[in-house]
Design a protein around this motif. Sequence first.
Motif, PDB file in Angstrom:
ATOM      1  N   ILE A 205      -1.867   0.862  -1.105  1.00 36.72           N
ATOM      2  CA  ILE A 205      -1.646   0.970   0.342  1.00 36.72           C
ATOM      3  C   ILE A 205      -0.323   1.665   0.610  1.00 36.72           C
ATOM      4  O   ILE A 205       0.706   1.320   0.013  1.00 36.72           O
ATOM      5  CB  ILE A 205      -1.628  -0.412   1.023  1.00 36.72           C
TER       6      ILE A 205
ATOM      7  N   VAL B  65      -5.303  -6.494   3.331  1.00 31.60           N
ATOM      8  CA  VAL B  65      -4.817  -6.953   2.027  1.00 31.60           C
ATOM      9  C   VAL B  65      -5.612  -8.158   1.543  1.00 31.60           C
ATOM     10  O   VAL B  65      -6.058  -8.218   0.388  1.00 31.60           O
ATOM     11  CB  VAL B  65      -3.316  -7.291   2.098  1.00 31.60           C
TER      12      VAL B  65
ATOM     13  N   TYR C 218      -7.901   3.524  -1.660  1.00 31.68           N
ATOM     14  CA  TYR C 218      -6.619   3.987  -1.125  1.00 31.68           C
ATOM     15  C   TYR C 218      -6.610   3.837   0.401  1.00 31.68           C
ATOM     16  O   TYR C 218      -7.589   4.188   1.074  1.00 31.68           O
ATOM     17  CB  TYR C 218      -6.387   5.448  -1.504  1.00 31.68           C
ATOM     18  N   ILE C 219      -5.485   3.346   0.927  1.00 30.34           N
ATOM     19  CA  ILE C 219      -5.404   3.026   2.355  1.00 30.34           C
ATOM     20  C   ILE C 219      -4.052   3.484   2.903  1.00 30.34           C
ATOM     21  O   ILE C 219      -3.015   3.264   2.268  1.00 30.34           O
ATOM     22  CB  ILE C 219      -5.537   1.503   2.579  1.00 30.34           C
TER      23      ILE C 219
ATOM     24  N   VAL D 149       2.151   2.142   3.736  1.00 33.58           N
ATOM     25  CA  VAL D 149       2.488   1.685   5.085  1.00 33.58           C
ATOM     26  C   VAL D 149       3.659   2.515   5.585  1.00 33.58           C
ATOM     27  O   VAL D 149       4.691   2.624   4.907  1.00 33.58           O
ATOM     28  CB  VAL D 149       2.880   0.191   5.080  1.00 33.58           C
TER      29      VAL D 149
ATOM     30  N   LEU E 291      -2.817  -5.247   8.750  1.00 35.31           N
ATOM     31  CA  LEU E 291      -2.424  -5.199   7.344  1.00 35.31           C
ATOM     32  C   LEU E 291      -2.799  -6.481   6.600  1.00 35.31           C
ATOM     33  O   LEU E 291      -3.319  -6.433   5.484  1.00 35.31           O
ATOM     34  CB  LEU E 291      -0.921  -4.941   7.234  1.00 35.31           C
TER      35      LEU E 291
ATOM     36  N   VAL F 170      -1.836   2.681   6.296  1.00 33.38           N
ATOM     37  CA  VAL F 170      -1.670   1.909   7.526  1.00 33.38           C
ATOM     38  C   VAL F 170      -0.529   2.567   8.287  1.00 33.38           C
ATOM     39  O   VAL F 170       0.638   2.451   7.909  1.00 33.38           O
ATOM     40  CB  VAL F 170      -1.365   0.431   7.223  1.00 33.38           C
TER      41      VAL F 170
END
Length: 400
Positions: free
Chosen positions: A338, A326, A3-4, A340, A322, A6
């Motif tokens: 992700i 990815v 899990y991210i 964002v 990003l 940005v």
Amino acid sequence: MKYIVVLGDGMADEPIAEIGGKTPLAYAKTPTMDVLAKRSEIGLAHTIPEGMKPGSDTANLAVLGYDPKKYYTGRSPLEALSIGVPMKDTDIAIRCNIVTVSDDDLPYEEKTIIDHSSSEISTKDAAVLMEAIQKEMNDEIYQHYVGTSYRHLTIWDKGEVVELTPPHDVLGKKIGQYLPQDAKLREMMKRSYDILNNHPLNVERAKKGLNKANSIWFWGAGTKPILDSFEGKFHKKGAMISAVDLLKGIAVGAEMTNIDVEGADGTLETNWEGKADAAVKALLEDGFDFVYIHMEAPDEMGHQGSLERKIKAIEYVDNRVLSTVVEKMEQSGEDFRILVMPDHPTPIACRTHTSDPVPYMLYDSRVDKKFDGLYNEADAKKSGVVVEQGYTLMSKLLEK
């Protein structure tokens, strides 16, 4: 599953006539965001609870899954955690910015704030100036500590949480009506100008065409913070990548790991690629489940009122952070999600934060969603998806 987040700080904005009525986010060339948007959930999120001020402190707490109304005790106490300053229960922490006020013969109260970041002063230069402040002004009640760039800290023993105005809300204005009501804090700010304005370092900065860092500015007072552990709350091992003491402090309070990236300084010249590489390494090699990648530059450009540089900052978020994350996650074969988004808007028009809802994009590598639009404020609004309580987004990301 990895899990991210940005997070482009202050990335959201308002339509600007100069770029055809688009926002910087809509105008910027963001090919990675454009591709992800077609397979993502796009919507708006309210990160600033009603009645609270629109700051990066409250907003980032919300994005990280902490209800600001429950967990927020002030901005500076979170920064104290990052700097490593121990706070007693009776201490008050106050942000101590080094700002640029007009260098003229007017009384201090009649001066104007020219620059809230003193030409994005380096931590090295700021430390020299803070040493002068410490030498002249530290005592048993007030202690001043070096932070990062223009952002520093004052601890007030047995103090009180007083109303203080952020310097980025006073840009271009005479400062008199915005000075602290507390006589001692006001006196220290005035005294700091006498200490700093003709300091040899500031004389040299002026010769180089840089703004003098010639006054301290107090704001963001608060009490000792208490945050729940991120891992205990969400059952994910988390890491923070940021150059800003506020975010690092939140991570310390949440018992997350702070990952320092060489050359990361929160400016437009930060080590963008280093942040992306560090995030991927944390996820794929170091056993972290979750990484929060925070980038300060869009917010700084918003405060500076620089449209061109804000657009560039957003493009860097896309094609220098990003895109790398990815690409490398896809190459690894690891499933990932992700999120964002910005924490809050920092519109060019007003050069400070607003409480408007922000656009978010949630991408899942396993799901082939179809969204007929792009990632920007207008298309997020058209989607009809609204997250009223921003702090619930983290549970949505983590599929809780």
